[in-house]
Design a protein around this motif. Structure first.
Motif, PDB file in Angstrom:
ATOM      1  N   ALA A 104       0.813  -1.218   0.000  1.00 51.21           N
ATOM      2  CA  ALA A 104       0.000   0.000   0.000  1.00 51.21           C
ATOM      3  C   ALA A 104       0.847   1.268   0.000  1.00 51.21           C
ATOM      4  O   ALA A 104       0.365   2.338  -0.381  1.00 51.21           O
ATOM      5  CB  ALA A 104      -0.936  -0.007   1.205  1.00 51.21           C
ATOM      6  N   ALA A 105       2.098   1.165   0.413  1.00 54.28           N
ATOM      7  CA  ALA A 105       2.964   2.340   0.503  1.00 54.28           C
ATOM      8  C   ALA A 105       3.708   2.636  -0.786  1.00 54.28           C
ATOM      9  O   ALA A 105       4.374   3.672  -0.890  1.00 54.28           O
ATOM     10  CB  ALA A 105       3.965   2.151   1.643  1.00 54.28           C
ATOM     11  N   PRO A 162       4.372   3.736  -4.772  1.00 49.18           N
ATOM     12  CA  PRO A 162       3.776   4.810  -5.565  1.00 49.18           C
ATOM     13  C   PRO A 162       2.994   4.329  -6.784  1.00 49.18           C
ATOM     14  O   PRO A 162       2.512   5.159  -7.568  1.00 49.18           O
ATOM     15  CB  PRO A 162       4.998   5.624  -6.007  1.00 49.18           C
ATOM     16  N   VAL A 163       2.882   3.023  -6.968  1.00 53.54           N
ATOM     17  CA  VAL A 163       2.088   2.447  -8.052  1.00 53.54           C
ATOM     18  C   VAL A 163       1.259   1.304  -7.467  1.00 53.54           C
ATOM     19  O   VAL A 163       1.625   0.747  -6.428  1.00 53.54           O
ATOM     20  CB  VAL A 163       2.977   1.910  -9.199  1.00 53.54           C
ATOM     21  N   PRO A 164       0.170   0.907  -8.119  1.00 58.99           N
ATOM     22  CA  PRO A 164      -0.556  -0.270  -7.660  1.00 58.99           C
ATOM     23  C   PRO A 164       0.323  -1.517  -7.770  1.00 58.99           C
ATOM     24  O   PRO A 164       1.126  -1.640  -8.698  1.00 58.99           O
ATOM     25  CB  PRO A 164      -1.754  -0.356  -8.623  1.00 58.99           C
ATOM     26  N   VAL A 165       0.180  -2.411  -6.817  1.00 56.60           N
ATOM     27  CA  VAL A 165       0.948  -3.657  -6.809  1.00 56.60           C
ATOM     28  C   VAL A 165       0.072  -4.775  -7.358  1.00 56.60           C
ATOM     29  O   VAL A 165      -0.972  -5.100  -6.792  1.00 56.60           O
ATOM     30  CB  VAL A 165       1.449  -3.984  -5.399  1.00 56.60           C
ATOM     31  N   ASP A 166       0.499  -5.358  -8.471  1.00 52.93           N
ATOM     32  CA  ASP A 166      -0.281  -6.414  -9.116  1.00 52.93           C
ATOM     33  C   ASP A 166      -0.139  -7.750  -8.406  1.00 52.93           C
ATOM     34  O   ASP A 166      -1.075  -8.549  -8.372  1.00 52.93           O
ATOM     35  CB  ASP A 166       0.171  -6.579 -10.577  1.00 52.93           C
ATOM     36  N   VAL A 167       1.054  -7.997  -7.837  1.00 58.28           N
ATOM     37  CA  VAL A 167       1.350  -9.304  -7.241  1.00 58.28           C
ATOM     38  C   VAL A 167       1.857  -9.092  -5.815  1.00 58.28           C
ATOM     39  O   VAL A 167       3.047  -8.840  -5.615  1.00 58.28           O
ATOM     40  CB  VAL A 167       2.403 -10.073  -8.067  1.00 58.28           C
ATOM     41  N   PRO A 168       0.979  -9.148  -4.800  1.00 54.48           N
ATOM     42  CA  PRO A 168       1.458  -9.072  -3.424  1.00 54.48           C
ATOM     43  C   PRO A 168       2.162 -10.368  -3.037  1.00 54.48           C
ATOM     44  O   PRO A 168       1.692 -11.462  -3.358  1.00 54.48           O
ATOM     45  CB  PRO A 168       0.177  -8.863  -2.606  1.00 54.48           C
ATOM     46  N   LEU A 169       3.305 -10.238  -2.388  1.00 52.78           N
ATOM     47  CA  LEU A 169       4.144 -11.394  -2.087  1.00 52.78           C
ATOM     48  C   LEU A 169       4.143 -11.700  -0.595  1.00 52.78           C
ATOM     49  O   LEU A 169       4.353 -10.813   0.235  1.00 52.78           O
ATOM     50  CB  LEU A 169       5.580 -11.124  -2.542  1.00 52.78           C
ATOM     51  N   ASP A 170       3.931 -12.963  -0.277  1.00 50.07           N
ATOM     52  CA  ASP A 170       4.034 -13.462   1.084  1.00 50.07           C
ATOM     53  C   ASP A 170       5.159 -14.487   1.152  1.00 50.07           C
ATOM     54  O   ASP A 170       5.652 -14.977   0.131  1.00 50.07           O
ATOM     55  CB  ASP A 170       2.707 -14.076   1.528  1.00 50.07           C
ATOM     56  N   HIS A 171       5.535 -14.842   2.365  1.00 53.81           N
ATOM     57  CA  HIS A 171       6.657 -15.745   2.570  1.00 53.81           C
ATOM     58  C   HIS A 171       6.429 -17.077   1.857  1.00 53.81           C
ATOM     59  O   HIS A 171       5.398 -17.720   2.025  1.00 53.81           O
ATOM     60  CB  HIS A 171       6.865 -15.989   4.064  1.00 53.81           C
ATOM     61  N   GLY A 172       7.399 -17.473   1.038  1.00 52.74           N
ATOM     62  CA  GLY A 172       7.333 -18.754   0.344  1.00 52.74           C
ATOM     63  C   GLY A 172       6.679 -18.725  -1.010  1.00 52.74           C
ATOM     64  O   GLY A 172       6.692 -19.735  -1.730  1.00 52.74           O
ATOM     65  N   ASN A 173       6.101 -17.573  -1.387  1.00 54.90           N
ATOM     66  CA  ASN A 173       5.507 -17.485  -2.724  1.00 54.90           C
ATOM     67  C   ASN A 173       6.579 -17.707  -3.789  1.00 54.90           C
ATOM     68  O   ASN A 173       7.713 -17.239  -3.655  1.00 54.90           O
ATOM     69  CB  ASN A 173       4.872 -16.120  -2.957  1.00 54.90           C
ATOM     70  N   ILE A 174       6.215 -18.412  -4.848  1.00 54.90           N
ATOM     71  CA  ILE A 174       7.143 -18.698  -5.939  1.00 54.90           C
ATOM     72  C   ILE A 174       6.657 -18.010  -7.211  1.00 54.90           C
ATOM     73  O   ILE A 174       5.499 -18.175  -7.609  1.00 54.90           O
ATOM     74  CB  ILE A 174       7.282 -20.210  -6.178  1.00 54.90           C
ATOM     75  N   GLY A 175       7.529 -17.221  -7.801  1.00 55.46           N
ATOM     76  CA  GLY A 175       7.231 -16.583  -9.074  1.00 55.46           C
ATOM     77  C   GLY A 175       7.751 -17.442 -10.206  1.00 55.46           C
ATOM     78  O   GLY A 175       8.946 -17.764 -10.247  1.00 55.46           O
ATOM     79  N   ASN A 176       6.871 -17.835 -11.094  1.00 58.69           N
ATOM     80  CA  ASN A 176       7.238 -18.682 -12.237  1.00 58.69           C
ATOM     81  C   ASN A 176       7.385 -17.816 -13.474  1.00 58.69           C
ATOM     82  O   ASN A 176       6.410 -17.246 -13.969  1.00 58.69           O
ATOM     83  CB  ASN A 176       6.179 -19.754 -12.474  1.00 58.69           C
ATOM     84  N   PHE A 177       8.598 -17.703 -13.949  1.00 57.63           N
ATOM     85  CA  PHE A 177       8.866 -16.997 -15.189  1.00 57.63           C
ATOM     86  C   PHE A 177       9.176 -18.032 -16.262  1.00 57.63           C
ATOM     87  O   PHE A 177       9.416 -19.199 -15.959  1.00 57.63           O
ATOM     88  CB  PHE A 177      10.035 -16.025 -14.990  1.00 57.63           C
ATOM     89  N   ASP A 178       9.151 -17.627 -17.498  1.00 58.58           N
ATOM     90  CA  ASP A 178       9.409 -18.553 -18.584  1.00 58.58           C
ATOM     91  C   ASP A 178      10.903 -18.822 -18.642  1.00 58.58           C
ATOM     92  O   ASP A 178      11.664 -18.069 -19.237  1.00 58.58           O
ATOM     93  CB  ASP A 178       8.904 -17.966 -19.912  1.00 58.58           C
ATOM     94  N   GLY A 179      11.347 -19.871 -17.930  1.00 66.24           N
ATOM     95  CA  GLY A 179      12.758 -20.207 -17.925  1.00 66.24           C
ATOM     96  C   GLY A 179      13.418 -20.194 -16.560  1.00 66.24           C
ATOM     97  O   GLY A 179      14.538 -20.685 -16.412  1.00 66.24           O
ATOM     98  N   PHE A 180      12.738 -19.650 -15.537  1.00 59.89           N
ATOM     99  CA  PHE A 180      13.308 -19.653 -14.185  1.00 59.89           C
ATOM    100  C   PHE A 180      12.217 -19.340 -13.157  1.00 59.89           C
ATOM    101  O   PHE A 180      11.176 -18.792 -13.485  1.00 59.89           O
ATOM    102  CB  PHE A 180      14.470 -18.671 -14.058  1.00 59.89           C
ATOM    103  N   GLY A 220       6.924  -5.243   5.408  1.00 61.05           N
ATOM    104  CA  GLY A 220       6.759  -6.147   4.276  1.00 61.05           C
ATOM    105  C   GLY A 220       8.018  -6.407   3.484  1.00 61.05           C
ATOM    106  O   GLY A 220       7.935  -6.840   2.324  1.00 61.05           O
ATOM    107  N   SER A 221       9.193  -6.163   4.065  1.00 59.12           N
ATOM    108  CA  SER A 221      10.444  -6.406   3.339  1.00 59.12           C
ATOM    109  C   SER A 221      10.531  -7.856   2.884  1.00 59.12           C
ATOM    110  O   SER A 221      10.219  -8.778   3.640  1.00 59.12           O
ATOM    111  CB  SER A 221      11.653  -6.105   4.226  1.00 59.12           C
TER     112      SER A 221
END
Length: 216
Positions: free
Chosen positions: A100-101, A103-121, A134-135
């Motif tokens: 929320a802090a 300066p732009v809307p956050v599309d993907v809020p991240l919590d501990h252990g979340n995995i981001g899947n990109f094409d290739g990694f 929220g660091s």
């Protein structure tokens, strides 16, 4: 200046330092697909766009900035974020408790252990409470080598991040860094901080007790 700091099996890692505060901006690019993750659009939009241009050499595909992740809400880590979102249309991610802090809307809020899947990694979010609520750190596990931790301002060579002499916040941060990084990843793990030079968990591990004793 060569921005390439690691050429791994599946990805490249590039880095630039921006602003009077020596903020690090990191870019991960899939060699096969061209998918990209940028970590901390801290400042100097033109320099960041130059970093993206440099990374076009790292893939035979068309590079595509898939996500801009912010390690924490502090102003010096987000100054170029609105401009970069406007220029690229990339989605954004940040820790849930800091989102929320920004300066732009956050599309993907991240919590501990979340995995981001990109094409290739893939990249895993590690919530490290204390520097800000929220660091997050982002961890890439190289299939052929050590993990790479992008630690924001939660872990540096020589200590954890600033908790403004608050003993409760310091205890939370040193506990999280100990349990969620040092207890999980081996000594050869590379740490890429939000400012300054990289280190390894092995170089810092012997000093954990000293950090805890001094209280910062």
């Amino acid at each position: 200046m060569d921005t390439l700091i690691h050429s791994l099996r599946d990805i490249t890692i590039r880095r630039i330092s921006v602003s009077e505060m020596d903020n690090n901006v990191y870019l991960l690019t899939s060699k096969e697909s061209g998918a990209q993750l940028l970590i901390d659009a801290a400042d100097d939009l033109a320099a960041i766009q130059g970093l993206l241009t440099d990374a076009a050499a790292d893939t035979s595909a068309t590079p595509k900035l898939a996500l801009i992740a912010t390690t924490h809400q502090h102003w010096d880590h987000v100054r170029a974020l609105p401009g970069l979102v406007a220029a690229t249309g990339a989605k954004t991610a940040a820790g849930t408790d800091d989102a929320a802090a920004l300066p732009v809307p956050v599309d993907v809020p991240l919590d501990h252990g979340n995995i981001g899947n990109f094409d290739g990694f893939d990249v895993t979010a590690v919530h490290l409470r204390g520097h800000t609520p929220g660091s997050i750190a982002l961890v890439y596990q190289d299939p052929d080598g050590p993990a790479h931790i992008f630690s924001g301002d939660s872990l540096f060579p020589g200590g954890v991040g600033n908790t403004q002499k608050d003993p409760v916040r310091f205890a939370q941060l040193i506990d999280d860094v100990s349990a969620r990084l040092f207890d999980v990843y081996p000594d050869e793990t590379v740490v890429h901080p939000g400012h300054g030079k990289p280190t390894t968990l092995g170089a810092e591990r012997p000093h954990l007790k000293d950090w805890r004793a001094r209280g910062w």
